[in-house]
Motif scaffolding. Structure first.
Motif, PDB file in Angstrom:
ATOM      1  N   LEU A 158       0.855  -1.194   0.000  1.00 60.14           N
ATOM      2  CA  LEU A 158       0.000   0.000   0.000  1.00 60.14           C
ATOM      3  C   LEU A 158       0.886   1.238   0.000  1.00 60.14           C
ATOM      4  N   ALA A 159       0.489   2.251  -0.760  1.00 55.81           N
ATOM      5  CA  ALA A 159       1.273   3.493  -0.799  1.00 55.81           C
ATOM      6  C   ALA A 159       0.333   4.662  -1.040  1.00 55.81           C
ATOM      7  N   GLY A 160       0.335   5.604  -0.121  1.00 56.88           N
ATOM      8  CA  GLY A 160      -0.527   6.776  -0.249  1.00 56.88           C
ATOM      9  C   GLY A 160       0.253   8.015  -0.628  1.00 56.88           C
ATOM     10  N   ASP A 161      -0.154   8.656  -1.729  1.00 58.10           N
ATOM     11  CA  ASP A 161       0.379   9.965  -2.106  1.00 58.10           C
ATOM     12  C   ASP A 161       1.891   9.951  -2.314  1.00 58.10           C
ATOM     13  N   VAL A 162       2.382   9.050  -3.159  1.00 59.09           N
ATOM     14  CA  VAL A 162       3.830   8.942  -3.368  1.00 59.09           C
ATOM     15  C   VAL A 162       4.297   9.482  -4.718  1.00 59.09           C
ATOM     16  N   PHE A 163       3.373   9.882  -5.596  1.00 58.70           N
ATOM     17  CA  PHE A 163       3.767  10.320  -6.937  1.00 58.70           C
ATOM     18  C   PHE A 163       3.796  11.850  -7.042  1.00 58.70           C
ATOM     19  N   TYR A 164       4.497  12.477  -6.097  1.00 60.40           N
ATOM     20  CA  TYR A 164       4.466  13.935  -6.006  1.00 60.40           C
ATOM     21  C   TYR A 164       5.575  14.603  -6.808  1.00 60.40           C
ATOM     22  N   ASP A 165       6.561  13.851  -7.307  1.00 65.83           N
ATOM     23  CA  ASP A 165       7.531  14.461  -8.202  1.00 65.83           C
ATOM     24  C   ASP A 165       8.035  13.421  -9.202  1.00 65.83           C
ATOM     25  N   ARG A 166       8.700  13.909 -10.244  1.00 69.51           N
ATOM     26  CA  ARG A 166       9.116  13.036 -11.329  1.00 69.51           C
ATOM     27  C   ARG A 166      10.117  11.971 -10.866  1.00 69.51           C
ATOM     28  N   ALA A 167      11.108  12.390 -10.075  1.00 69.03           N
ATOM     29  CA  ALA A 167      12.140  11.449  -9.651  1.00 69.03           C
ATOM     30  C   ALA A 167      11.548  10.314  -8.820  1.00 69.03           C
ATOM     31  N   MET A 168      10.642  10.660  -7.909  1.00 69.68           N
ATOM     32  CA  MET A 168      10.015   9.629  -7.081  1.00 69.68           C
ATOM     33  C   MET A 168       9.219   8.666  -7.945  1.00 69.68           C
ATOM     34  N   THR A 169       8.479   9.185  -8.895  1.00 68.74           N
ATOM     35  CA  THR A 169       7.671   8.332  -9.769  1.00 68.74           C
ATOM     36  C   THR A 169       8.561   7.414 -10.610  1.00 68.74           C
ATOM     37  N   GLU A 170       9.650   7.954 -11.131  1.00 70.52           N
ATOM     38  CA  GLU A 170      10.549   7.140 -11.953  1.00 70.52           C
ATOM     39  C   GLU A 170      11.235   6.054 -11.133  1.00 70.52           C
ATOM     40  N   THR A 171      11.378   6.270  -9.838  1.00 68.16           N
ATOM     41  CA  THR A 171      11.952   5.266  -8.954  1.00 68.16           C
ATOM     42  C   THR A 171      10.932   4.204  -8.569  1.00 68.16           C
ATOM     43  N   LEU A 172       9.724   4.651  -8.236  1.00 68.56           N
ATOM     44  CA  LEU A 172       8.730   3.725  -7.690  1.00 68.56           C
ATOM     45  C   LEU A 172       8.010   2.898  -8.740  1.00 68.56           C
ATOM     46  N   THR A 173       7.759   3.469  -9.908  1.00 68.50           N
ATOM     47  CA  THR A 173       6.945   2.768 -10.901  1.00 68.50           C
ATOM     48  C   THR A 173       7.530   1.413 -11.298  1.00 68.50           C
ATOM     49  N   PRO A 174       8.809   1.325 -11.660  1.00 70.36           N
ATOM     50  CA  PRO A 174       9.329  -0.011 -12.013  1.00 70.36           C
ATOM     51  C   PRO A 174       9.336  -0.975 -10.833  1.00 70.36           C
ATOM     52  N   TRP A 175       9.541  -0.444  -9.623  1.00 70.67           N
ATOM     53  CA  TRP A 175       9.513  -1.326  -8.448  1.00 70.67           C
ATOM     54  C   TRP A 175       8.118  -1.866  -8.214  1.00 70.67           C
ATOM     55  N   PHE A 176       7.125  -1.007  -8.269  1.00 70.67           N
ATOM     56  CA  PHE A 176       5.746  -1.467  -8.093  1.00 70.67           C
ATOM     57  C   PHE A 176       5.363  -2.468  -9.179  1.00 70.67           C
ATOM     58  N   GLU A 177       5.839  -2.262 -10.395  1.00 65.11           N
ATOM     59  CA  GLU A 177       5.549  -3.210 -11.468  1.00 65.11           C
ATOM     60  C   GLU A 177       6.182  -4.570 -11.175  1.00 65.11           C
ATOM     61  N   ARG A 178       7.427  -4.570 -10.687  1.00 62.21           N
ATOM     62  CA  ARG A 178       8.091  -5.843 -10.334  1.00 62.21           C
ATOM     63  C   ARG A 178       7.353  -6.541  -9.204  1.00 62.21           C
ATOM     64  N   LEU A 179       6.935  -5.768  -8.207  1.00 61.91           N
ATOM     65  CA  LEU A 179       6.184  -6.358  -7.102  1.00 61.91           C
ATOM     66  C   LEU A 179       4.892  -6.997  -7.607  1.00 61.91           C
ATOM     67  N   SER A 180       4.216  -6.299  -8.494  1.00 63.58           N
ATOM     68  CA  SER A 180       2.970  -6.830  -9.042  1.00 63.58           C
ATOM     69  C   SER A 180       3.216  -8.118  -9.822  1.00 63.58           C
ATOM     70  N   ARG A 181       4.263  -8.139 -10.637  1.00 61.51           N
ATOM     71  CA  ARG A 181       4.588  -9.353 -11.394  1.00 61.51           C
ATOM     72  C   ARG A 181       4.983 -10.500 -10.477  1.00 61.51           C
ATOM     73  N   ALA A 182       5.559 -10.161  -9.312  1.00 66.33           N
ATOM     74  CA  ALA A 182       5.988 -11.186  -8.358  1.00 66.33           C
ATOM     75  C   ALA A 182       4.835 -11.723  -7.526  1.00 66.33           C
ATOM     76  N   GLY A 183       3.633 -11.159  -7.700  1.00 69.05           N
ATOM     77  CA  GLY A 183       2.465 -11.679  -7.005  1.00 69.05           C
ATOM     78  C   GLY A 183       1.896 -10.802  -5.926  1.00 69.05           C
ATOM     79  N   SER A 184       2.523  -9.660  -5.651  1.00 67.87           N
ATOM     80  CA  SER A 184       1.981  -8.737  -4.657  1.00 67.87           C
ATOM     81  C   SER A 184       0.835  -7.925  -5.269  1.00 67.87           C
ATOM     82  N   THR A 185      -0.168  -7.644  -4.454  1.00 65.33           N
ATOM     83  CA  THR A 185      -1.211  -6.707  -4.848  1.00 65.33           C
ATOM     84  C   THR A 185      -0.740  -5.315  -4.452  1.00 65.33           C
ATOM     85  N   VAL A 186      -0.518  -4.448  -5.438  1.00 69.26           N
ATOM     86  CA  VAL A 186       0.016  -3.111  -5.185  1.00 69.26           C
ATOM     87  C   VAL A 186      -1.107  -2.095  -5.378  1.00 69.26           C
ATOM     88  N   ILE A 187      -1.464  -1.400  -4.307  1.00 71.77           N
ATOM     89  CA  ILE A 187      -2.587  -0.455  -4.325  1.00 71.77           C
ATOM     90  C   ILE A 187      -2.084   0.902  -3.846  1.00 71.77           C
TER      91      ILE A 187
END
Length: 218
Positions: free
Chosen positions: A147-176
């Motif tokens: 779970l992650a609330g309000d984390v996409f507040y700047d470009r650098a943070m989004t570019e860091t988190l998006t691929p990680w969240f995608e990997r987590l999702s592919r690994a079987g985690s529900t990412v909300i």
């Protein structure tokens, strides 16, 4: 003024916040700052002088309120599951997950004042969960739900988190995630779960309400 450290953080938090129930999640009580508190008025320079990073943990951000509301309204999302609340801040979403019956909750935030704030807020809400100051970005530790609330507040943070969240999702985690329409939200990778109108403080968000969406990475 005495320099604030993790060791005396609890006393500082009590002195500079009030026990408040966020308007969209009134089931939960948090130690939060508002316009009446000195903490709200201080500049980043003043905070740095006393050793305090920008106190994101002292506010109930719209994305976190929407996400916590979703978890409480849909407890099956976390019930009997292991949960990571990433960038937890005050612990609002972690508290909601614990209330909803999660088997184990880890609340992560690199801010050293987040864990003391979480400890105070756990006690007020009669729940328990783990906290960590470790930077978990890039790890896939087998969490059932992230779970992650309000984390996409700047470009650098989004570019860091998006691929990680995608990997987590592919690994079987529900990412909300909960987001009130921040500019860098990666909408093309998300599926909408719910939409809320969340009351917020105008001085914080320059608005009285924020349309907040809860999304799942797909």
């Amino acid at each position: 003024m005495r320099r604030i450290t993790a060791d005396n953080a609890a006393a500082f938090i009590r002195a500079n916040t009030a026990l408040t129930r966020p308007p969209h999640v009134p089931e939960i009580a948090l130690h939060l700052a508002d316009e009446a508190h000195d903490l709200w008025q201080r500049t980043e320079e003043e905070l740095a002088e006393i050793g305090l990073p920008p106190p994101f943990w002292a506010f109930a951000w719209a994305g976190g309120q929407g996400l916590a509301r979703y978890v409480l309204d849909h407890p099956e999302t976390v019930r009997d599951r292991t949960v990571l609340d990433f960038a937890t801040g005050s612990g609002l979403v972690a508290i909601a997950a614990a209330m909803a019956g999660a088997k184990r909750v880890m609340a992560a935030d690199i801010d050293p004042f987040s864990a003391p704030a979480c400890a105070l807020n756990m006690a007020e809400n009669h729940v328990q969960f783990e906290t960590t100051q470790d930077d978990l970005v890039g790890l896939t530790d087998g969490w059932d739900v992230v779970l992650a609330g309000d984390v996409f507040y700047d470009r650098a943070m989004t570019e860091t988190l998006t691929p990680w969240f995608e990997r987590l999702s592919r690994a079987g985690s529900t990412v909300i995630v909960g987001d009130p329409g921040r500019s860098y939200l990666p909408r093309e990778r998300l599926s909408e779960l719910a939409v809320y109108t969340v009351p917020v403080t105008r001085a914080l968000e320059d608005a009285e309400v924020k349309r907040t969406t809860v999304w799942q990475f797909t």
